[in-house]
Motif scaffolding. Structure first.
Motif, short mmCIF file in Angstrom:
data_model
loop_
_atom_site.label_atom_id
_atom_site.label_comp_id
_atom_site.label_asym_id
_atom_site.label_seq_id
_atom_site.Cartn_x
_atom_site.Cartn_y
_atom_site.Cartn_z
N ILE A 78 0.75 10.84 -17.49
CA ILE A 78 0.56 10.49 -16.08
C ILE A 78 -0.83 10.97 -15.65
N VAL A 79 -1.60 10.05 -15.06
CA VAL A 79 -3.00 10.29 -14.71
C VAL A 79 -3.20 9.99 -13.23
N GLY A 80 -3.88 10.88 -12.51
CA GLY A 80 -4.28 10.57 -11.14
C GLY A 80 -5.14 9.32 -11.12
N THR A 97 -0.41 5.95 -23.70
CA THR A 97 -0.48 5.02 -22.57
C THR A 97 -0.70 5.80 -21.28
N PRO A 98 -1.78 5.50 -20.54
CA PRO A 98 -1.94 6.13 -19.23
C PRO A 98 -1.03 5.47 -18.21
N VAL A 99 -0.34 6.28 -17.44
CA VAL A 99 0.52 5.80 -16.35
C VAL A 99 -0.06 6.38 -15.07
N PHE A 100 -0.55 5.52 -14.18
CA PHE A 100 -1.35 5.99 -13.06
C PHE A 100 -0.49 6.32 -11.84
N ALA A 101 -0.75 7.50 -11.28
CA ALA A 101 -0.06 7.97 -10.09
C ALA A 101 -0.93 7.72 -8.87
N PRO A 105 -3.90 10.56 0.64
CA PRO A 105 -4.92 9.85 1.42
C PRO A 105 -6.04 10.74 1.93
N ASP A 106 -5.84 12.07 1.90
CA ASP A 106 -6.86 12.96 2.47
C ASP A 106 -7.82 13.52 1.43
N ILE A 107 -7.29 14.02 0.29
CA ILE A 107 -8.20 14.61 -0.71
C ILE A 107 -8.21 13.79 -2.00
N TRP A 108 -7.40 12.72 -2.08
CA TRP A 108 -7.51 11.68 -3.11
C TRP A 108 -7.05 12.11 -4.51
N SER A 109 -6.49 13.29 -4.63
CA SER A 109 -5.92 13.72 -5.90
C SER A 109 -4.48 13.24 -6.00
N ALA A 110 -3.91 13.31 -7.21
CA ALA A 110 -2.59 12.74 -7.47
C ALA A 110 -1.52 13.32 -6.53
N ASP A 111 -0.72 12.44 -5.97
CA ASP A 111 0.37 12.81 -5.08
C ASP A 111 1.53 13.33 -5.94
N PRO A 112 1.96 14.58 -5.73
CA PRO A 112 3.05 15.10 -6.57
C PRO A 112 4.30 14.22 -6.55
N ALA A 113 4.63 13.63 -5.41
CA ALA A 113 5.82 12.78 -5.36
C ALA A 113 5.65 11.54 -6.24
N SER A 114 4.44 11.00 -6.27
CA SER A 114 4.17 9.85 -7.13
C SER A 114 4.27 10.24 -8.60
N ILE A 115 3.78 11.42 -8.95
CA ILE A 115 3.89 11.89 -10.33
C ILE A 115 5.35 11.97 -10.76
N GLU A 116 6.16 12.64 -9.95
CA GLU A 116 7.55 12.86 -10.34
C GLU A 116 8.30 11.54 -10.49
N ALA A 117 7.98 10.57 -9.67
CA ALA A 117 8.68 9.28 -9.74
C ALA A 117 8.34 8.49 -11.00
N LEU A 118 7.26 8.86 -11.68
CA LEU A 118 6.81 8.11 -12.85
C LEU A 118 7.31 8.69 -14.18
N THR A 120 9.28 9.49 -17.37
CA THR A 120 10.27 8.81 -18.21
C THR A 120 10.48 9.66 -19.47
N PRO A 121 11.42 9.27 -20.33
CA PRO A 121 11.59 10.00 -21.59
C PRO A 121 10.34 10.00 -22.48
N ARG A 122 9.42 9.07 -22.24
CA ARG A 122 8.19 9.00 -23.05
C ARG A 122 7.06 9.86 -22.49
N THR A 123 7.24 10.41 -21.30
CA THR A 123 6.18 11.20 -20.67
C THR A 123 6.03 12.54 -21.40
N VAL A 124 4.77 12.87 -21.75
CA VAL A 124 4.51 14.15 -22.43
C VAL A 124 3.66 15.10 -21.61
N GLY A 125 2.95 14.57 -20.61
CA GLY A 125 2.08 15.46 -19.85
C GLY A 125 1.50 14.82 -18.61
N ILE A 126 0.80 15.66 -17.83
CA ILE A 126 0.16 15.27 -16.58
C ILE A 126 -1.33 15.59 -16.69
#
Length: 376
Positions: A78-80, A97-101, A105-118, A120-126
Motif C-alpha cells: 500500500i502506497v500513499g 503490486t502497488p495499491v494506492f491509498a 486533504p490538508d497535508i496530502w499524506s496517506a489517509d489511515p482509513a484509506s490504508i486500512e480499507a485496502l 488484503t491477504p496479499r498485503t505485506v507492507g505500507i
C-alpha cells in the motif's frame, strides 16, 4: 529572463569545494569509501536511528529497502498516492503490486482509513510518503501495520530535518529512504540514503548495493588477500565519496538551511493567507515541516495552468505539485481516489529554497497576487 527566480536551488560554496578537494587528495573517489562511512554515521544520528547506508539516489534506496524486507512477486504494497512515481516504481521494480491509498486533504499524506480499507491477504507492507517533507500520521500507520502483521516503510525523500511528535523523520518506521537530489533540502546533486534501527536490514542492503558482496573498504588492511564470493544477485547503487564529501558539508548547513526555508514559508503564509482563490499549505502543530516545497492549492474557479503560465511570464518559476499516482498509465489502475486526483489538478509549487532574498520573496508574492487577481 536573466533575473528569473528559480523554483529550487542548492546552497553550495567554498566549503563543499574544499571537501571535494580533500577527497581528491585521498585518492578514494569511488563509492562506499571513507567519506561515505563518515556521512552514514552522522546522518544516522540526524535521522534518529542506529544505522544508515548511502545510495546512488532515493529510488535505489526504496528498491533496496523493499528487497531486504522480503517483497516478492504477487505481494501487494500500500502506497500513499500523492507522490512522485519513484515510490510506486520501486514496488513494481521489486516485483510486487502497488495499491494506492487516497490522501488527507490538508497535508496530502496517506489517509489511515484509506490504508486500512485496502488491506488484503496479499498485503505485506505500507509505504508512506512524507509529502513535501511533512511526515504523515505515523502513529496510526504503525497501529495498522502491527494489527495486520505488516512492515512500515517511510518514503522520507523530502524530509531531512523534519519531525513528527519530536521524533526525526527517518525514525518513524522499520526503514526510511531519503533523497539528496538537487531540489532537496540538503543535496549533492544526486544521492540517497536508507536508514533503520535494524542492523540486519541495513547490512543486507549494504551487500546488495555492492553487487552482493561487502564493499571494498571492509577489506582494507587485511593481512590476507580476501577474495569475496557472490551468493546473491546484487546491484551497483553506491554513492561516490565525492558526493559524500559534499553531503558532510550539507549536513553541517542543515540547521541554517531549515531556518531559511521556514522564514520564507512564514512570509508566504502572511502574503497569501487572506488572498481569495488560494489556500496556503498546512503545518500541523505536532510536526516540524522542512519546507522542501511550498505548494499552494488553487481554487477550482481559477485555472491552475493559466495561473502558472501567467506567473512564469513574469520570470517566476513555478510548477505543479506532484503526481496522483493512480492516474498514471503505467500502473493501469481503474479506481478513482478523489482527494489525490483533485489536488493533482489544483496544486501549484512556487519558489522555495534557502537562497531566496527578501526582495525575491516579495517579488514572488506580488507576482502571485497579481496573477490570481487578474484571473479571478
Amino acid at each position: 529572463m536573466s533575473d528569473s527566480i528559480a523554483l529550487g536551488q542548492p546552497t553550495v560554496g567554498d566549503e563543499e569545494l574544499a571537501a571535494v578537494a580533500e577527497v581528491f587528495r585521498s585518492g578514494w573517489l569511488a563509492g562506499a569509501g571513507p567519506a561515505c562511512r563518515k556521512f552514514e554515521e552522522r546522518f544516522a544520528k540526524t535521522a534518529g536511528v542506529a544505522h544508515a547506508l548511502t545510495t546512488s539516489n532515493c529510488g535505489s534506496a526504496l528498491f533496496l529497502g523493499l528487497k531486504v524486507l522480503g517483497v516478492q512477486p504477487g505481494d501487494e504494497v500500500i502506497v500513499g498516492d500523492y507522490t512522485f512515481p519513484a515510490t510506486g516504481h520501486s514496488v513494481l521494480q521489486a516485483g510486487a503490486t502497488p495499491v494506492f491509498a487516497d490522501v488527507r486533504p490538508d497535508i496530502w499524506s496517506a489517509d489511515p482509513a484509506s490504508i486500512e480499507a485496502l488491506i488484503t491477504p496479499r498485503t505485506v507492507g505500507i509505504l508512506a510518503v512524507d509529502v513535501a517533507g511533512q511526515p504523515g500520521d505515523f502513529d496510526e500507520y504503525r497501529a495498522i501495520a502491527d494489527k495486520h502483521g505488516l512492515w512500515l516503510f517511510e518514503d522520507a525523500a523530502c524530509a531531512a530535518g523534519a519531525t513528527y511528535k519530536t521524533r526525526p523523520a527517518g525514525s518513524l518506521a522499520d526503514l526510511a529512504a531519503f533523497s539528496f537530489h538537487g531540489r532537496k533540502g540538503i543535496t549533492a546533486g544526486e544521492g540517497g540514503a536508507l536508514v533503520s534501527d535494524r542492523a540486519d536490514l541495513i547490512e543486507h542492503a549494504r551487500k546488495l548495493h555492492t553487487y552482493g558482496i561487502e564493499p571494498a573498504i571492509t577489506r582494507e588492511g587485511s593481512g590476507e588477500l580476501p577474495i569475496p564470493s557472490f551468493h546473491e544477485l546484487g546491484y551497483n547503487f553506491r554513492l561516490s565519496d565525492v558526493q559524500a564529501a559534499i553531503m558532510n558539508v550539507q549536513l553541517d548547513r542543515l540547521p541554517d538551511l531549515l531556518a531559511a526555508r521556514r522564514s520564507v514559508a512564514k512570509r508566504y503564509h502572511e502574503a497569501f493567507e487572506e488572498l481569495a482563490g488560494l489556500t496556503v499549505p498546512v503545518e500541523l502543530p505536532d510536526r516540524e515541516h522542512p519546507w522542501q516545497a511550498y505548494i499552494l492549492t488553487v481554487d477550482p474557479a481559477i485555472s491552475r495552468d493559466a495561473l502558472a503560465l501567467r506567473i512564469r511570464e513574469q520570470g517566476v518559476q513555478c510548477n505543479f505539485g506532484t503526481y496522483a499516482s493512480h492516474v498514471q498509465p503505467l500502473y493501469g489502475k481503474n479506481e478513482h481516489l478523489p482527494v489525490s486526483a483533485d489536488i493533482f489538478g489544483r496544486h501549484l509549487a512556487i519558489p522555495m529554497h534557502a537562497n531566496l532574498t527578501d526582495p525575491q520573496v516579495e517579488r514572488v508574492a506580488e507576482t502571485v497576487r497579481e496573477a490570481v487577481t487578474a484571473l479571478s
